[in-house]
Each structure stands twice: as C-alpha cells, then as structure tokens.
Design a protein around this motif. Structure first.
Motif, PDB file in Angstrom:
ATOM      1  N   LEU A 175       0.782  -1.348   0.042  1.00  0.00           N
ATOM      2  CA  LEU A 175       0.089   0.014  -0.162  1.00  0.00           C
ATOM      3  C   LEU A 175       0.920   1.309  -0.160  1.00  0.00           C
ATOM      4  O   LEU A 175       0.578   2.206  -0.688  1.00  0.00           O
ATOM      5  CB  LEU A 175      -0.940  -0.035   1.238  1.00  0.00           C
ATOM      6  CG  LEU A 175      -2.341  -0.880   1.145  1.00  0.00           C
ATOM      7  CD1 LEU A 175      -2.907  -0.987   2.408  1.00  0.00           C
ATOM      8  CD2 LEU A 175      -3.063  -0.630   0.023  1.00  0.00           C
ATOM      9  N   SER A 176       1.809   1.208   0.796  1.00  0.00           N
ATOM     10  CA  SER A 176       2.700   2.485   0.721  1.00  0.00           C
ATOM     11  C   SER A 176       3.398   2.720  -0.460  1.00  0.00           C
ATOM     12  O   SER A 176       3.545   3.896  -0.991  1.00  0.00           O
ATOM     13  CB  SER A 176       3.980   2.155   1.757  1.00  0.00           C
ATOM     14  OG  SER A 176       3.233   1.819   3.110  1.00  0.00           O
ATOM     15  N   GLY A 177       3.807   1.653  -1.166  1.00  0.00           N
ATOM     16  CA  GLY A 177       4.467   1.679  -2.546  1.00  0.00           C
ATOM     17  C   GLY A 177       3.607   2.195  -3.354  1.00  0.00           C
ATOM     18  O   GLY A 177       3.765   3.163  -4.107  1.00  0.00           O
ATOM     19  N   ILE A 178       2.306   1.753  -3.352  1.00  0.00           N
ATOM     20  CA  ILE A 178       1.508   1.990  -4.436  1.00  0.00           C
ATOM     21  C   ILE A 178       0.992   3.430  -4.193  1.00  0.00           C
ATOM     22  O   ILE A 178       0.883   4.354  -5.425  1.00  0.00           O
ATOM     23  CB  ILE A 178       0.342   1.195  -4.317  1.00  0.00           C
ATOM     24  CG1 ILE A 178       0.444  -0.349  -4.997  1.00  0.00           C
ATOM     25  CG2 ILE A 178      -1.000   1.696  -5.383  1.00  0.00           C
ATOM     26  CD1 ILE A 178      -0.444  -1.426  -4.740  1.00  0.00           C
ATOM     27  N   MET A 179       0.680   3.883  -3.166  1.00  0.00           N
ATOM     28  CA  MET A 179       0.384   5.461  -2.749  1.00  0.00           C
ATOM     29  C   MET A 179       1.516   6.269  -3.163  1.00  0.00           C
ATOM     30  O   MET A 179       1.129   7.416  -4.015  1.00  0.00           O
ATOM     31  CB  MET A 179       0.191   5.443  -1.404  1.00  0.00           C
ATOM     32  CG  MET A 179      -1.204   5.049  -1.052  1.00  0.00           C
ATOM     33  SD  MET A 179      -1.586   5.511   0.633  1.00  0.00           S
ATOM     34  CE  MET A 179      -0.100   5.120   1.502  1.00  0.00           C
ATOM     35  N   VAL A 180       2.623   6.056  -3.060  1.00  0.00           N
ATOM     36  CA  VAL A 180       3.789   6.594  -3.800  1.00  0.00           C
ATOM     37  C   VAL A 180       3.467   6.653  -5.199  1.00  0.00           C
ATOM     38  O   VAL A 180       3.855   7.879  -5.851  1.00  0.00           O
ATOM     39  CB  VAL A 180       5.267   6.312  -3.064  1.00  0.00           C
ATOM     40  CG1 VAL A 180       6.219   7.298  -3.661  1.00  0.00           C
ATOM     41  CG2 VAL A 180       5.382   6.215  -1.533  1.00  0.00           C
ATOM     42  N   LEU A 181       3.656   5.597  -5.790  1.00  0.00           N
ATOM     43  CA  LEU A 181       3.624   5.715  -7.224  1.00  0.00           C
ATOM     44  C   LEU A 181       2.327   6.440  -7.693  1.00  0.00           C
ATOM     45  O   LEU A 181       2.628   7.234  -8.778  1.00  0.00           O
ATOM     46  CB  LEU A 181       3.205   4.192  -7.805  1.00  0.00           C
ATOM     47  CG  LEU A 181       4.216   3.106  -7.484  1.00  0.00           C
ATOM     48  CD1 LEU A 181       3.882   1.797  -7.874  1.00  0.00           C
ATOM     49  CD2 LEU A 181       5.771   3.557  -8.315  1.00  0.00           C
ATOM     50  N   TRP A 182       1.269   6.557  -7.181  1.00  0.00           N
ATOM     51  CA  TRP A 182       0.195   7.297  -7.516  1.00  0.00           C
ATOM     52  C   TRP A 182       0.525   8.744  -7.195  1.00  0.00           C
ATOM     53  O   TRP A 182       0.134   9.533  -8.140  1.00  0.00           O
ATOM     54  CB  TRP A 182      -1.089   6.846  -6.482  1.00  0.00           C
ATOM     55  CG  TRP A 182      -1.993   8.069  -6.378  1.00  0.00           C
ATOM     56  CD1 TRP A 182      -2.268   9.108  -5.367  1.00  0.00           C
ATOM     57  CD2 TRP A 182      -3.274   8.075  -7.299  1.00  0.00           C
ATOM     58  NE1 TRP A 182      -3.266   9.967  -5.527  1.00  0.00           N
ATOM     59  CE2 TRP A 182      -3.996   9.198  -6.665  1.00  0.00           C
ATOM     60  CE3 TRP A 182      -3.806   7.521  -8.171  1.00  0.00           C
ATOM     61  CZ2 TRP A 182      -5.150   9.741  -7.305  1.00  0.00           C
ATOM     62  CZ3 TRP A 182      -4.850   8.054  -8.981  1.00  0.00           C
ATOM     63  CH2 TRP A 182      -5.546   8.958  -8.464  1.00  0.00           C
ATOM     64  N   ASN A 187      -0.079   7.258 -14.543  1.00  0.00           N
ATOM     65  CA  ASN A 187      -1.454   7.255 -15.022  1.00  0.00           C
ATOM     66  C   ASN A 187      -2.618   6.406 -14.244  1.00  0.00           C
ATOM     67  O   ASN A 187      -2.302   5.243 -13.892  1.00  0.00           O
ATOM     68  CB  ASN A 187      -1.634   7.153 -16.496  1.00  0.00           C
ATOM     69  CG  ASN A 187      -2.701   7.421 -17.470  1.00  0.00           C
ATOM     70  OD1 ASN A 187      -3.741   7.564 -16.690  1.00  0.00           O
ATOM     71  ND2 ASN A 187      -2.578   7.709 -18.596  1.00  0.00           N
ATOM     72  N   ILE A 188      -3.809   7.030 -14.155  1.00  0.00           N
ATOM     73  CA  ILE A 188      -4.845   6.521 -13.339  1.00  0.00           C
ATOM     74  C   ILE A 188      -5.360   5.464 -14.147  1.00  0.00           C
ATOM     75  O   ILE A 188      -5.576   4.276 -13.246  1.00  0.00           O
ATOM     76  CB  ILE A 188      -5.668   7.559 -13.144  1.00  0.00           C
ATOM     77  CG1 ILE A 188      -6.715   6.984 -11.938  1.00  0.00           C
ATOM     78  CG2 ILE A 188      -6.709   7.591 -14.241  1.00  0.00           C
ATOM     79  CD1 ILE A 188      -7.469   8.245 -11.326  1.00  0.00           C
ATOM     80  N   LYS A 189      -5.163   5.057 -15.169  1.00  0.00           N
ATOM     81  CA  LYS A 189      -5.543   3.846 -15.709  1.00  0.00           C
ATOM     82  C   LYS A 189      -4.776   2.586 -15.543  1.00  0.00           C
ATOM     83  O   LYS A 189      -5.340   1.671 -15.375  1.00  0.00           O
ATOM     84  CB  LYS A 189      -5.475   3.997 -17.291  1.00  0.00           C
ATOM     85  CG  LYS A 189      -4.172   4.010 -17.944  1.00  0.00           C
ATOM     86  CD  LYS A 189      -4.338   4.096 -19.645  1.00  0.00           C
ATOM     87  CE  LYS A 189      -2.900   4.042 -20.184  1.00  0.00           C
ATOM     88  NZ  LYS A 189      -2.856   4.709 -21.623  1.00  0.00           N
ATOM     89  N   TYR A 190      -3.660   2.973 -15.105  1.00  0.00           N
ATOM     90  CA  TYR A 190      -2.885   1.616 -14.655  1.00  0.00           C
ATOM     91  C   TYR A 190      -3.280   1.109 -13.492  1.00  0.00           C
ATOM     92  O   TYR A 190      -3.363  -0.178 -13.187  1.00  0.00           O
ATOM     93  CB  TYR A 190      -1.379   1.839 -14.386  1.00  0.00           C
ATOM     94  CG  TYR A 190      -0.585   2.470 -15.747  1.00  0.00           C
ATOM     95  CD1 TYR A 190      -0.550   1.288 -16.759  1.00  0.00           C
ATOM     96  CD2 TYR A 190      -0.140   3.635 -15.938  1.00  0.00           C
ATOM     97  CE1 TYR A 190       0.162   1.563 -18.123  1.00  0.00           C
ATOM     98  CE2 TYR A 190       0.386   3.835 -17.452  1.00  0.00           C
ATOM     99  CZ  TYR A 190       0.543   2.731 -18.211  1.00  0.00           C
ATOM    100  OH  TYR A 190       0.930   3.265 -19.691  1.00  0.00           O
ATOM    101  N   PHE A 191      -3.816   1.902 -12.408  1.00  0.00           N
ATOM    102  CA  PHE A 191      -4.493   1.656 -11.165  1.00  0.00           C
ATOM    103  C   PHE A 191      -5.885   0.828 -11.351  1.00  0.00           C
ATOM    104  O   PHE A 191      -5.974  -0.047 -10.803  1.00  0.00           O
ATOM    105  CB  PHE A 191      -4.571   3.020 -10.103  1.00  0.00           C
ATOM    106  CG  PHE A 191      -3.105   3.344  -9.906  1.00  0.00           C
ATOM    107  CD1 PHE A 191      -2.651   3.003  -8.624  1.00  0.00           C
ATOM    108  CD2 PHE A 191      -2.757   4.519 -10.472  1.00  0.00           C
ATOM    109  CE1 PHE A 191      -1.446   3.346  -8.424  1.00  0.00           C
ATOM    110  CE2 PHE A 191      -1.413   5.071 -10.104  1.00  0.00           C
ATOM    111  CZ  PHE A 191      -0.719   4.438  -9.074  1.00  0.00           C
TER     112      PHE A 191
END
Lengths: 374, 656
Positions: A175-182, A187-191
C-alpha cells in the motif's frame, strides 16, 4: 521565478532549532507518553518488562529522530538507494537466518535488539521511490521503464515478506509503495487495470493463503462462526471497545485487558486496551493527535522545495495514515485481522525505529525545506 | 527552482499536489468513518458490550443449599445438619503435590489405593479446581491436620454441612435417608434439577423424599471475577440462600427409641397412635439400618449385606408389609355381627377343638376345645370355632363393609409413604373381579379368624384399634404436625355430639344397617363421624377386649397391668404363614422345633389406659410364634412408657 529564494543553506544551529515543527514534535511526544501509560496498564499497573522497554525505546528513538532531523536532507537523498539496499539485504538475511517466532521467520538477532527488517522496509520503499521519481520527467513517468523498475523494487520485498510469512506487513508495504506511485503521477488507468486484475485474481490468491489466514478472513465476515477460535480476537476486541463507553472504565480498570481476554494487547490490540480504559473521548483525543501529526507532515511536504522531500512527506503521511486506519479498522471489526502495529503506540522496537526514522526525515525536510537537491 | 525537471517541473508539482489533495479528502472520509464506528460501539451499543464484558468476567457459583430439619413432637432434632470436617487441596497452590499427599497419608493413615485415586483425579481437572482429599474427617483427625498445618502448605481444612440422624436407625423407616442426587432424581423432580450442584444431597426414601421440595432450601450464590482462562481472581459478592423448611412430626422420640429396643434382634413392627387426634406417636419397623451410612456413599459390601438380609431391613413393614391379621380381626367380626343383628351376644356355641362343616374340618387353636362359649368369652379366649359360626351367619360381604369402615383395605398415610400398601379386604365381588372365581363358604370361615385372603399392614390394625377404642369414631391419622391441629377436648366434644345424634336417629328409625350404610356413603362427611349403628355394640367389643387382657383365661392375661393408670385392653393374634397339615397338628411342635420361615406371625393390638383410653397400638413380631407369648409382652412394656409420656405430651399440646 524561484531565484529569489536561492540562498545559502548554511543555517546556524539556532536557526535550525527555530525551524523545527514544534507542534509535530509535541504531538509525537504526547502519543509517546500515552503509549507508555497504555503499556503500564498492560503490565497490570506495574513497571515491568514491557513498560520499561517501551519507554527506553521511545526515548532512544526519539533522540535518533532529532539527530536525523539536524542532518541535511541532501544527505538522506544520497543515502536513499543504500538504505533500500541494506534493508533488502537484511530482509533476505531474515528469510535465511532469521529467528522464528509464532510460526513466522521475520526477526534478526542483533543482540541488543531483535530487528524486524520488514518494518524498516515500509520506510525504505518510500525513500527509494521518492529518490527515483525525483529525477523522472513528468512526460516520461508513464514510460514502460519508469513503471517496470519501481514495480520490481516494490515486488521483491513484498515477496520476501509474504514468504516469512507475514501477510499484514506485506500488504502495508504494498500500500505504501502504490500510494507513492500514485502520488508520483502514474496514469490512473494503470491503477484501474491493476485493481480489476486484482479483484479477478483474488480467488486464486486466496487459494494460496495459509489455512489460518483463510480462517481470519472468514471469521472477519462472521466472527460468531467460531467464537472461541479465529473469531475470538474480533469479538473480545469489540467487547472491550464497546464496554468502554463515553469516559471509559478508568485507567488500570479495563477488565478485558486486565483479565487477559484481549489477545496481543500490547502490540496490535493496544488501541483496544486504551479505548476500553479511556472510552470514546480518550480515543477521539488519540485520533486527533494522529490527525495533527499527519496534517503537519503534509504541511511540511507542501513547503518543501525539493521534490524528494515533498514526495517523501506525502508518501510518509499517507503511509502513517494507512497504518493507523488499518490497525483501528481491524480492532474495531471493520477489516480482517492482519498483523499491523499502531505507529508509536504498539510495543515493538522495529516499528518504532522505522516510524522515528520517518519522522526524522520529515523533520529534516522541515529544517532544510529550502534545500535544493539537484 | 524545483530540481528534477526544468520545464516540466511545474506540471509535476501540480500533479503531486492535486493527487495529495484527493488523498487528503479520502483520509478525512476514512477518519470520520473510524470515529463513527467508535461512536456506534462505545456510545450507541455501549450497554450491549458492557453486558458482554460482564458476562465474560463474572462467574456465578451456586453452593449446595442447607437442608431443612426434621423435628419430633417435642422439638428435638431427629434429622439435622452436622458440621462436617473436610480436607481440600488446590493443586495450583501446592509446590510439591506428591510430597504433600504422602505427608497427609502419614497423618490420616489412608491407604495407597486412595492415594492413587487422588492422583488420578488431579489429572482430570484444572489445577485451580479443588480436590477433596477427605470428605469426612473425625474431630481428632481434623485437629491433627490443624496442628500440622504449618508443615502442609496448600492443605485446607474446611468445615461444611452434612446430614445427620442423631437417633440412627430408629427413624430410618420414617425419614428415609439422603444421598447424592441421581439421574433419576434429576429427571423426576424439577426443583432438584434447578438447584442441583455438586455436593447436593437429596432424599432417597421416606419423608426425606416426600418433602424434598420443602426441605431442599435455595442455593447460596457466589459471584467471582474470572480471567480469560476461567481462573478465579476475586469474589464480587455473596448472596446467601434460604434454609429449607423445618418439618415437625407427631412422633415422640422417647417412644420411638423404645420401639427400636423392643424390636431389637426381631423382625417386626410397632405403631402407636393417639386415638383422638390421630397423631402417630411411634412407628417402627425392624430390622433397620443406619441412614448416616449413606451420606458419603455406602460401602458396597455393607450395602449388599443390607440388601440381602433375609429379615429385609429395607422394607418399612409398618406400611408396606402385608400380613394376615389373625385373631386381631375378631373384634371387628364380632362388631359386624352385632351391628347387623346376626346374633344376640348371649348365643352359645360349643367348641370341641374342631368342627366339620360342609365336609371340611376346621380347627380351633385349642385342641381340647373351649366348651360352651358366649360371644364375649369367645373374644376373650379367642375361640376359633365360635367365629367360624359367626362368620357363617354374617357372610363375608357384611364383614368386609365393617372392616373397610374401620380402616382396613385403604392406605392410612397414603400421601406420605409412596410405597404404602392398602392390603386386601376380601368380598365375593372382590374375588370375582380380581381372581375371577366364585366365593366359597369355607373361605368365609377362615376370613372370620383373619386368615385366607385378608391382608393388612400393621398401621391399619393400629388405626382399627384406635377407631374402636375412641368409641367408634373416624379419626385422621397423621405424622406431620398440621396447621389447624384440633385439641383432644374439641375432638371429644365433636364425638359426643355425633353420638347424641346417632342415638336419636337410632330411636327414630330402628331399621336395618343397610340404610345406615347407605347414609354413610351418601351423607356429607361429618368430621369424626360415628362408624357404628349402635354405640352399645362398640362398648361390648371393648369390654370383651378388656376381659381378654385382664381376666383369667384371657389370651393376654399374663401381660396385663393391674395398676389402673396403665391398665390396658388388647387382643392377641397368631397368623399362620403356612397351611398346617394333620400330621403337624398331631405332633404339636414347640416353636423352636419349627423352621424360622414357617413360624407364625405374632400380633397384638391394644389400647389404654382402660378407664379413659388415649392410645392405641399394634405390635407385630414376624415369625414370633403366638401373639400372647411374643407380642403381648412387648405391648405391656410399651403401654407403660406411652402412658408415662402422656403428661409431657399434654403439656406440649398446650404449648403447640
């Protein structure tokens, strides 16, 4: 347009001292002292092992935080990859030669402390990503390499932690990593694509889980299914919190904790014990302190000139929030039970160390908020 | 200048700030979600969780209730609660369980078998649960333990309550005994099930069982705080239960004890009754056993020996034993004949020792014969020949009506003793119904001397005697002191009024008994109603019984008391248990020459003091031989004691 602000980074010690975020500092100290009282209560109203250790660690790591604060943020920037690398090696070490306790191999014996590298990884991943994206151009962020490399950086530790096995920590790292990526602007489409993939593949993932992990998920959806088994923790925790009422049962008078109905009351369930004794008002106070801490960290991120500091502060604030939200939702029966400590409050040296390092870097960002990192 | 990007830096900043803003909004939502959850748990559902928390931590322990006592008429405790000294050990609090037990074994001298039993028990229970090392220590052992207590860490001398019967076997057949509740007890009695806790003792027979629900009392409740593992942390409160009701009996312990002594080493029964109030003064059956043995579980060997004893100590012979009444029925046969105007009292019958009727020989107990007999003499000397003739004239059906009126054939204390037997008063109808056969005249003859089908229990004969002795009025036998106990004086007055009424009615319509019988069945039941048609008939029978004891040639003359204070009237009975063959009759064996099981039962019924009778009694000695030799002397001793206690009882009456 920023040239007006370019001045030397040579501040005097007193200047540095003045620029510390004192509100943040006070809030950390307050939560720290609350945690010591809670620990005192878990020891049954005596200063025993847990209280002593917790207080000493808090004092020690708080000092460490101050030391980190006064070191130039540039230094931390340059050490970022190293930090990640060392943590990854420690994680590998733990997987190979670590100490096994309660069915999970996640500690390294450093003689003065049993270090849990996965806790450090929660911070390391943010630092690492912050440095990675500091250099990336906005138009190249969504390029294949800029997505692929961070994913590898993220997936290796997650994999290592999952095999320990430690589902809770690996989820928190992810979750920490993904949030930093965000935050970095992917691009939001990857999420969206990733989320859909996850939901579809969830049944397959569940089939790979250990039986006790499946039980936990099942008992989350229906705690009464097995009230003395897997559902026991959720039920007892809800009873403890619920019976606290508006003002709580009083300091050292929490029967659920005192009579040992609460599981793991000094680690993951510390909030339950606190909430039983201090009630809704006490819990609200603690939540507000945490909210101020998070707000101040975001604030520091906002006034930081360097992208590294900004991304780190935002990422760290979000992570802290996630830790708190996951822990509290868990003990309040809103999420399945996964091992996740409450920052500062929970007993455990590694978690405290990681959190304090994080605060230290944030505070360093504050003191050196005008530092330009090239 | 933000480093990292030169021209795109601004865009990058915009992105991160915008996304952070979205995040913050999400955080705020989650934050309020958590606060909302806290609110719902701690404020809205607080009560529910507070209850659950209390349920978690509080445990109730129910303790055995204190059983109500039994008291005799004079307020002496006949079944009470005794302090019991026990030794408990809680293994958790003992450092070295094994060496403690070995030390205890040396002090209390119990064997290795008991020791291994205790070890086995320790394994089956939790370490903080109490182990009872010894259920019943003597005072000596208890004080010894206390003396060595400092050397016995973890041993706990405890004083609890147990049932005690201070008069041992004297009251067994009345009170019964208590023991651990069995599955049957739990199924059959809801109250026991409700209050059952380990250590509860419940009534197994007799009045202990009958009055279980009144005696049992309510549990004391201890509330403890326990931890998650069920270990007691501390006591929160203690609610004391109420003690069971005390039950007062009409029995006089002095007399009851005496009956035990009189029946010692014999099998038999004694009942003593107040002929006006119906109070049972004593009621005993022999042999008996000590009910105290059952408190902690009886030794199996001992229990088997009690069960297999040929004299049947487990049977309450007074209410559950059925016997032929023998000659004790004769006063009723004579009364029935007089009431039905079958004969005049001066009718003479010649007794030659035997008589042949309808081709069958019937014998008198006196082989030589009594010679010419009148009715009164035939009762006095118990002439069988006279009563064959009387029975022939009377017929069994009229006899059975009179006998039933005086209490034979029905349960005397039916509601108190569940195993009371009602006996048999035969009639032609009865035989047709039960045996499906016609009545033979020969059976009428032997019914006239109390043999054949007729079966009574000793208490019925006592009641019969009492209802004759009080002048022929119905009384209501009781063993428990009731709420509105009538005094002797008021009962006597009611009987007097009833007599006046009866005499007037008799003057008005001097007609057959049948009408009187019909009235007896129809008319609203008066209290202490007369059971006779003509009171003079009762007087006649009572006088005959007086002569039987107090005039020479009377069958119980040798057991008489001349002192008018104790002088009593009675009637012997000797009931055959086996048909006597002609050869045996010729041999004329002495009692010691007959096998025990074939010997006659000895009966004696009596009332006294004669001038103003107050008490009636029946004595039975199983296989005791003749009534005059075996039973009458017992009645003689008993009558003295009963009369001696009369004054005390009267005083007590006033107090009650």
């Amino acid at each position: 347009m920023y040239s007006n602000f370019s001045f030397t980074n040579q501040q005097t010690f007193f200047q540095k001292l003045r620029s510390i975020d004192y509100l943040l500092l006070i809030c950390i100290l307050l939560v720290g002292s609350i945690s010591c009282f809670a620990m005192y209560s878990t020891d049954g109203g005596e200063v025993l092992y847990h209280t002593k250790n917790h207080a000493i660690r808090f004092a020690l790591f708080f000092t460490l935080m101050l030391v980190i604060s006064f070191i130039n943020i540039k230094m931390w920037f340059s050490l970022s990859y190293l930090f990640y690398g060392v943590t990854l090696i420690l994680l590998l070490w733990a997987s190979l030669y670590g100490i096994t306790a309660s069915g999970s191999q996640r500690w390294i014996n450093l003689y003065f402390i049993n270090l849990q590298p996965s806790e450090l990884m929660k911070i390391a991943i943010i630092v690492c990503f912050a440095k990675y994206y500091h250099r990336a151009q906005i138009h190249s962020i969504n390029k294949f390499t800029n997505i692929f490399v961070p994913l590898v950086i993220l997936i290796i530790p997650i994999f290592l932690v999952i095999t320990q096995p430690d589902l809770g920590t690996s989820i928190l790292i992810a979750l920490s990593g993904i949030m930093v990526l965000w935050l970095a602007g992917i691009n939001i489409k990857y999420f969206v694509i990733a989320s859909i993939t996850f939901i579809i593949s969830a049944p397959f993932i569940i089939s790979f889980l250990k039986p006790y992990q499946k039980l936990r998920i099942l008992s989350f959806f229906n705690p009464d299914r097995d009230p003395l088994g897997a559902g026991y923790q959720i039920i007892q925790s809800k009873i403890a919190v619920g019976s606290g009422g508006l003002f709580g049962k009083g300091f050292l008078k929490g029967t659920q904790g005192y009579l040992e109905f609460l599981p793991e009351k000094h680690t993951d369930f510390i909030f339950t014990l606190y909430s039983e004794e201090f009630g809704f008002l006490g819990s609200l106070l603690l939540l507000i302190l945490y909210a101020i801490i998070i707000y101040r960290i975001i604030n520091i991120g906002m006034i930081s000139r360097s992208y590294f500091s900004k991304l780190f502060c935002y990422g760290f604030a979000s992570s802290i929030f996630i830790y708190i939200a996951v822990n509290m939702s868990m003990v309040l029966g809103l999420l399945p039970i996964v091992g996740s400590p409450l920052p500062i409050m929970s007993y455990g040296g590694s978690s405290m160390l990681a959190t304090m390092i994080g605060f230290g870097i944030v505070m360093s960002s504050r003191i050196y908020n005008n530092q330009i990192i090239s | 200048m933000i480093s990292g990007g030169h021209d795109t830096g601004f865009n990058k900043l915009k992105t991160i700030n915008r996304r952070m803003f979205i995040f913050s909004a999400a955080k705020a939502v989650i934050f309020f979600g958590i606060v909302g959850r806290l609110f719902s748990l701690q404020i809205s559902e607080n009560k529910k969780y507070l209850t659950l928390s209390d349920k978690n931590r509080l445990r109730e322990t129910r303790l055995p209730p204190i059983r109500g006592e039994f008291k005799d008429y004079f307020g002496n405790t006949i079944a009470g609660n005794l302090k019991v000294y026990q030794l408990h050990v809680i293994p958790e609090q003992v450092e070295d369980f094994r060496s403690l037990l070995i030390r205890l074994r040396d002090i209390l001298k119990f064997d290795n078998k008991t020791l291994s039993k205790i070890f086995a028990k320790k394994k089956t229970q939790k370490p903080w649960e109490t182990i009872v090392i010894s259920e019943n220590l003597s005072w000596d052992e208890f004080s010894k333990i206390n003396f060595y207590l400092h050397e016995l860490p973890g041993a706990k001398p405890v004083i609890t309550v147990g049932r005690s019967y201070p008069y041992g076997e004297s009251y067994t057949h009345i009170l019964g005994y208590v023991s651990q509740a069995s599955v049957n007890d739990l199924v059959n009695n809801k109250v026991i099930k409700e209050r059952n806790v380990p250590g509860l003792r419940v009534g197994k027979s007799g009045l202990e069982k009958k009055f279980e629900n009144e005696l049992i009392g309510t549990n004391s409740i201890q509330r403890y705080e326990v931890n998650a593992f069920g270990k007691r942390i501390n006591q929160i409160d203690f609610k004391e239960g109420s003690r069971g009701q005390t039950i007062n009996l009409t029995i006089d312990t002095e007399i009851q004890k005496l009956t035990s002594d009189l029946l010692r080493d014999k099998a038999g029964s004694i009942s003593v009754m107040d002929i006006y109030t119906g109070d049972i003064i004593a009621m005993n059956s022999s042999p008996s056993f000590d009910p105290n043995l059952f408190l902690y579980g009886i030794d199996e060997k001992l229990w088997n020996s009690i069960k297999s004893d040929p004299l049947n100590p487990l049977l309450n012979k007074t209410v559950s034993g059925l016997y032929s009444p023998g000659s004790t029925i004769k006063p009723i046969v004579a009364l029935s004949a007089l009431e039905n105007d079958v004969i005049r009292p001066d009718k003479q019958v010649k007794c030659e020792g035997k008589v042949e009727m309808y081709g069958e020989k019937y014998h008198c107990w006196k082989k030589k014969g009594h010679g010419f007999m009148s009715l009164k003499n035939s009762i006095k000397q118990s002439c069988d020949i006279y009563f064959y003739e009387l029975a022939r004239l009377l017929g069994v059906d009229r006899l059975s009506i009179t006998a039933k009126k005086f209490g034979l054939g029905t349960k005397v204390l039916g509601e108190y003793f569940e195993n009371e037997k009602e006996g048999i008063v035969p009639s032609t109808e009865w035989k047709k119904e039960i045996l499906g056969q016609n009545w033979y005249l020969g059976e009428t003859f032997i019914t006239g001397i109390g043999q054949g089908y007729i079966q009574t229990n000793p208490l019925q004969l006592c009641l019969m005697t009492a209802q004759l002795a009080n002048g022929g009025y119905k009384i209501y036998p009781k063993i428990r002191v009731g709420q509105n106990q009538k005094s002797y004086e008021s009962i006597k007055r009611i009987m007097k009024e009833n007599e006046m009424e009866a005499r007037e009615e008799a003057k008005e319509k001097d007609n057959a008994l049948i009408k009187a019988t019909e009235e007896f069945l129809k008319v609203e039941k008066k209290e202490h109603q007369p059971l006779y048609r003509n009171p003079e008939n009762i007087k006649f029978v009572l006088d005959a019984m007086f002569k039987s004891t107090n005039e020479i040639y009377g069958t119980s003359y040798s057991s008489r008391i001349d002192d008018p204070k104790y002088q009593f009237a009675g009637k012997t009975g000797t009931s055959q248990v086996k048909r006597i063959t002609e050869e045996e009759r010729e041999l004329d064996l002495d009692i010691s020459q007959i096998p025990y099981k074939n010997r006659d039962h000895a009966w004696f019924i009596a009332f006294g003091p004669y001038e103003n009778p107050r008490y009636a009694m029946s004595v039975l000695v199983e296989h005791g031989g003749s009534g005059s030799k075996a039973a009458a002397p017992i009645a003689q001793k008993l009558m003295r004691a009963v009369v001696d206690r009369h004054e005390e009882r009267t005083k007590r009456n006033i107090m009650v």
